[in-house]
Design an enzyme around this catalytic site. Sequence first.
Site, PDB file in Angstrom:
ATOM      1  N   CYS A  71      41.292  46.846  47.420  1.00 20.47           N
ATOM      2  CA  CYS A  71      40.057  47.611  47.168  1.00 20.47           C
ATOM      3  C   CYS A  71      38.926  46.692  46.698  1.00 20.47           C
ATOM      4  O   CYS A  71      39.001  46.128  45.599  1.00 20.47           O
ATOM      5  CB  CYS A  71      40.371  48.692  46.133  1.00 20.47           C
ATOM      6  SG  CYS A  71      38.936  49.537  45.445  1.00 20.47           S
ATOM      7  N   CYS A  74      37.295  47.748  43.415  1.00 24.64           N
ATOM      8  CA  CYS A  74      38.240  47.478  42.315  1.00 24.64           C
ATOM      9  C   CYS A  74      38.164  46.011  41.899  1.00 24.64           C
ATOM     10  O   CYS A  74      38.151  45.684  40.709  1.00 24.64           O
ATOM     11  CB  CYS A  74      39.680  47.797  42.732  1.00 24.64           C
ATOM     12  SG  CYS A  74      39.976  49.520  43.161  1.00 24.64           S
TER      13      CYS A  74
END
Length: 148
Positions: A71, A74
């Site tokens: 991600c 993230c």
Amino acid sequence: MTDALILACPDCNTLNRFPRDKLAAANAGKCGQCGSPLFAGHPVALDARSFEAHAAKSDIPVLVDFWAPWCGPCQAMAPQFEKAAGRLEPSVRLAKVNTEEEQELASRFAIRGIPTMILLKHGKEIARQSGAMDAGAIERWTRDALGR
């Protein structure tokens, strides 16, 4: 209100009794089992086993970042979350759960998008926020949620 808190060790997950009035000290104690500092200003990586000690049995709130290695947002938020840990500890423990490795925890908390942060107190969700945030926003959001 008791004069002692239960705190989970970030290294060995042992539950420790800690004097409430010493929590704000710069060096907030060591684990009675392994000797590691109870607070190091860094997020703790949690798995299904360690999650209960930190999120349900510890007396301080836990801010959990549900994330995945693939991600992009993230990865961008990771250094900001790290910085927020240094600012929010010892009143809040910051932790990370890799949703790829801990799919059961992600399912238990109905994680639909990442990054998602959940603030827990004694295992109960008190606030949730999805999307990447900078350290200042993480800190403000957490303090606001705790103030409600």
